[in-house]
Write a protein that holds these residues in place. Structure first.
Motif, PDB file in Angstrom:
ATOM      1  N   GLY A 143      43.584  47.443 -43.180  1.00 44.07           N
ATOM      2  CA  GLY A 143      43.453  46.804 -41.874  1.00 44.07           C
ATOM      3  C   GLY A 143      44.777  46.400 -41.268  1.00 44.07           C
ATOM      4  O   GLY A 143      45.786  47.070 -41.467  1.00 44.07           O
ATOM      5  N   GLY A 144      44.750  45.311 -40.531  1.00 44.84           N
ATOM      6  CA  GLY A 144      45.941  44.897 -39.786  1.00 44.84           C
ATOM      7  C   GLY A 144      46.046  45.698 -38.499  1.00 44.84           C
ATOM      8  O   GLY A 144      45.029  45.960 -37.838  1.00 44.84           O
ATOM      9  N   LEU A 145      47.259  46.136 -38.170  1.00 51.36           N
ATOM     10  CA  LEU A 145      47.501  46.819 -36.899  1.00 51.36           C
ATOM     11  C   LEU A 145      47.117  48.297 -36.978  1.00 51.36           C
ATOM     12  O   LEU A 145      47.961  49.189 -36.965  1.00 51.36           O
ATOM     13  CB  LEU A 145      48.974  46.668 -36.513  1.00 51.36           C
ATOM     14  N   VAL A 146      45.813  48.525 -37.075  1.00 49.40           N
ATOM     15  CA  VAL A 146      45.295  49.895 -37.127  1.00 49.40           C
ATOM     16  C   VAL A 146      44.111  50.029 -36.173  1.00 49.40           C
ATOM     17  O   VAL A 146      43.419  49.051 -35.890  1.00 49.40           O
ATOM     18  CB  VAL A 146      44.836  50.309 -38.550  1.00 49.40           C
ATOM     19  N   ASN A 147      43.885  51.236 -35.701  1.00 46.71           N
ATOM     20  CA  ASN A 147      42.748  51.474 -34.815  1.00 46.71           C
ATOM     21  C   ASN A 147      41.454  51.696 -35.582  1.00 46.71           C
ATOM     22  O   ASN A 147      40.375  51.609 -35.010  1.00 46.71           O
ATOM     23  CB  ASN A 147      43.030  52.689 -33.924  1.00 46.71           C
ATOM     24  N   LEU A 187      49.663  58.450 -49.891  1.00 46.43           N
ATOM     25  CA  LEU A 187      49.404  57.256 -49.085  1.00 46.43           C
ATOM     26  C   LEU A 187      49.352  57.624 -47.596  1.00 46.43           C
ATOM     27  O   LEU A 187      48.578  57.069 -46.832  1.00 46.43           O
ATOM     28  CB  LEU A 187      50.483  56.195 -49.338  1.00 46.43           C
ATOM     29  N   ALA A 188      50.168  58.619 -47.215  1.00 43.54           N
ATOM     30  CA  ALA A 188      50.191  59.037 -45.818  1.00 43.54           C
ATOM     31  C   ALA A 188      48.801  59.463 -45.342  1.00 43.54           C
ATOM     32  O   ALA A 188      48.400  59.171 -44.211  1.00 43.54           O
ATOM     33  CB  ALA A 188      51.179  60.188 -45.625  1.00 43.54           C
ATOM     34  N   ALA A 189      48.054  60.133 -46.207  1.00 46.44           N
ATOM     35  CA  ALA A 189      46.724  60.592 -45.821  1.00 46.44           C
ATOM     36  C   ALA A 189      45.823  59.409 -45.495  1.00 46.44           C
ATOM     37  O   ALA A 189      45.078  59.427 -44.504  1.00 46.44           O
ATOM     38  CB  ALA A 189      46.116  61.434 -46.947  1.00 46.44           C
ATOM     39  N   LEU A 190      45.910  58.375 -46.295  1.00 48.54           N
ATOM     40  CA  LEU A 190      45.102  57.172 -46.051  1.00 48.54           C
ATOM     41  C   LEU A 190      45.554  56.478 -44.763  1.00 48.54           C
ATOM     42  O   LEU A 190      44.729  56.049 -43.950  1.00 48.54           O
ATOM     43  CB  LEU A 190      45.230  56.214 -47.232  1.00 48.54           C
ATOM     44  N   LEU A 191      46.866  56.389 -44.575  1.00 46.86           N
ATOM     45  CA  LEU A 191      47.380  55.689 -43.385  1.00 46.86           C
ATOM     46  C   LEU A 191      47.035  56.452 -42.110  1.00 46.86           C
ATOM     47  O   LEU A 191      46.719  55.861 -41.085  1.00 46.86           O
ATOM     48  CB  LEU A 191      48.894  55.485 -43.489  1.00 46.86           C
ATOM     49  N   LYS A 192      47.070  57.774 -42.186  1.00 50.63           N
ATOM     50  CA  LYS A 192      46.703  58.569 -41.007  1.00 50.63           C
ATOM     51  C   LYS A 192      45.267  58.298 -40.617  1.00 50.63           C
ATOM     52  O   LYS A 192      44.929  58.205 -39.443  1.00 50.63           O
ATOM     53  CB  LYS A 192      46.926  60.064 -41.273  1.00 50.63           C
ATOM     54  N   GLU A 193      44.416  58.180 -41.622  1.00 51.74           N
ATOM     55  CA  GLU A 193      43.018  57.886 -41.327  1.00 51.74           C
ATOM     56  C   GLU A 193      42.865  56.496 -40.694  1.00 51.74           C
ATOM     57  O   GLU A 193      42.036  56.282 -39.816  1.00 51.74           O
ATOM     58  CB  GLU A 193      42.185  57.983 -42.603  1.00 51.74           C
ATOM     59  N   ALA A 194      43.687  55.561 -41.136  1.00 54.17           N
ATOM     60  CA  ALA A 194      43.622  54.207 -40.569  1.00 54.17           C
ATOM     61  C   ALA A 194      44.155  54.181 -39.135  1.00 54.17           C
ATOM     62  O   ALA A 194      43.787  53.323 -38.346  1.00 54.17           O
ATOM     63  CB  ALA A 194      44.418  53.238 -41.443  1.00 54.17           C
ATOM     64  N   MET A 197      48.687  51.358 -35.194  1.00 55.31           N
ATOM     65  CA  MET A 197      49.096  51.125 -33.807  1.00 55.31           C
ATOM     66  C   MET A 197      50.615  51.252 -33.725  1.00 55.31           C
ATOM     67  O   MET A 197      51.304  51.110 -34.729  1.00 55.31           O
ATOM     68  CB  MET A 197      48.685  49.725 -33.373  1.00 55.31           C
ATOM     69  N   SER A 198      51.120  51.485 -32.499  1.00 51.89           N
ATOM     70  CA  SER A 198      52.556  51.751 -32.398  1.00 51.89           C
ATOM     71  C   SER A 198      53.407  50.547 -32.781  1.00 51.89           C
ATOM     72  O   SER A 198      54.544  50.692 -33.204  1.00 51.89           O
ATOM     73  CB  SER A 198      52.901  52.239 -31.001  1.00 51.89           C
ATOM     74  N   LYS A 199      52.862  49.353 -32.657  1.00 52.91           N
ATOM     75  CA  LYS A 199      53.688  48.189 -33.029  1.00 52.91           C
ATOM     76  C   LYS A 199      53.710  47.919 -34.537  1.00 52.91           C
ATOM     77  O   LYS A 199      54.457  47.059 -35.003  1.00 52.91           O
ATOM     78  CB  LYS A 199      53.268  46.943 -32.253  1.00 52.91           C
ATOM     79  N   ALA A 200      52.952  48.670 -35.307  1.00 58.22           N
ATOM     80  CA  ALA A 200      52.998  48.518 -36.767  1.00 58.22           C
ATOM     81  C   ALA A 200      54.307  49.089 -37.294  1.00 58.22           C
ATOM     82  O   ALA A 200      54.641  50.235 -37.035  1.00 58.22           O
ATOM     83  CB  ALA A 200      51.813  49.247 -37.401  1.00 58.22           C
TER      84      ALA A 200
END
Ligand SMILES: Nc1nc2c(c(=O)[nH]1)N[C@H]1C(S)=C(S)[C@@H](COP(=O)(O)O)O[C@H]1N2
Ligand SMILES: [Mo]
Length: 351
Positions: A143-147, A187-194, A197-200
């Protein structure tokens, strides 16, 4: 093994040769694989669990590699190219050494010499103290700054992301090291799915807080839970994985079960264990070690023989199982892959 630097691809670095998937589809594939009788010399001597009754000593159903030479970077690879994951009865790695020719440390060594302060500060006591640690059910909140925030359970992670074998050196800030055949996913695969947001700007990781299971968390010396962080480009780097296993087996508690971070060019303390939260954030996270001793442990913690720890040199290290010391390599031997991340930055100031 000598490889011209021009020929080095990420694949050569970590010697990934095996990819796995789990779930119903995988089990069906497994049946096909075994009925084809495909086998390779390097394949683990294992059989799919549900095929036990038909498994005879020969030929063994195996997790073959569809096409080792065509295997490409993890994040773009379709899951269909993976073979079914079946936990081997015995520890198994498809290679015996890393890309520098350094032999793997044994399963015995890797599972009995651990830093895991939630249990104890005694490296040789972690294994015994962690045997009853409860790793299931287990969820990881992203979570956090993700869509696209999401809570995964471990089955989701195993099923959704192709598991790969990655052989990496682990260099502890205390100047010892090991060579470990991890199992895990990008980890990139997981983050891409999350979908950050640009400010992250950073990724913040958090270990389970549960003093009933983690007696070390009663200690007031540290600010629990254990926290770690990466800059987002470090987190997205192809070498960075979330590990689910080791030597073909699921992680044991002492190694950070069921999910831990592995960032091979940084000191081992960045590789946070037993993760329950991953947040995209704007500000640089303060790790447990930064909070405990800011002069000694920085945010970056890139392995660097030229930047001594305030209390000891980092120019050499002891490989567990060896007598003489070895030279420590810049970025733990991964400089070619990662040094560009730090272009123009002082590695002395940003230790
Ligand atoms: N939550 C948590 N993660 C942790 C630690 C810890 O004490 N707690 N120790 C770190 C340190 S200092 C090292 S060197 C590695 C050791 O990993 P290993 O025991 O699997 O070799 O885990 C890192 N991750
Ligand atoms: Mo460490």
């Amino acid at each position: 093994m000598q490889i011209k630097s021009s020929e080095i691809t990420p694949e050569h670095i970590y010697l990934t040769r095996r990819r796995f998937m789990v779930g119903v589809g995988a089990l069906v594939t497994g049946a096909l694989v075994s009925s084809c009788g495909s086998k390779t010399e390097s394949a683990p001597a294992i059989a799919p669990v549900q095929a036990k009754t038909i498994a005879t000593p020969t030929p063994r159903p195996v997790a073959t590699i569809a096409n080792p030479t065509a295997a490409s970077a993890s994040t773009s690879e379709p899951a269909a190219a993976a073979t079914p994951y079946v936990e081997p009865a015995e520890p198994f790695a498809s290679v015996k050494a890393d890309e520098l020719g350094d032999a793997l440390n044994s399963y015995q060594e890797i599972t009995n010499y651990n830093n895991f302060y939630e249990f104890t500060t005694e490296k040789e006591g972690v294994a015994a103290m962690s045997t009853n640690f409860k790793t299931s059910p287990w969820t990881v909140e992203v979570g956090g700054l993700v869509n696209n925030p999401k809570t995964y359970d471990m089955d989701d992670l195993w099923r959704k992301f192709t598991q790969e074998e990655r052989v990496y050196r682990l260099r502890c800030v205390e100047a010892w090291s090991m060579v470990i055949p991890w199992l895990g996913f990008s980890l990139a695969a997981l983050l891409k799915e999350a979908d950050p947001m640009s400010k992250a700007k950073y990724v913040r990781f958090e270990t389970l807080y549960d003093p009933k299971q983690f007696p070390g968390q009663e200690s007031a010396w540290y600010t629990w839970p254990y926290i770690e962080g990466l800059r987002i480009d470090e987190a997205m780097h192809d070498l960075t994985i979330l590990s689910t296993g080791m030597y073909g087996k699921r992680l044991l508690p002492q190694n950070g079960a069921p999910l831990r971070l592995v960032v091979p060019w940084k000191y081992g303390f960045k590789c946070i264990k037993s993760i329950v939260r991953i947040d995209l954030v704007e500000e640089m996270p303060t790790s447990l070690w930064m909070a405990a001793a800011p002069r000694e442990y920085g945010f970056y913690a890139n392995v660097n023989p030229d930047v001594p720890h305030p209390r000891w040199s980092q120019s050499t290290e002891r490989r567990i199982g060896e007598w003489s010391r070895r030279q420590t390599l810049p970025f733990n031997g991964y400089a070619e892959q990662v040094s560009s991340l730090y272009q123009g930055m002082s590695l002395q100031a940003n230790f």
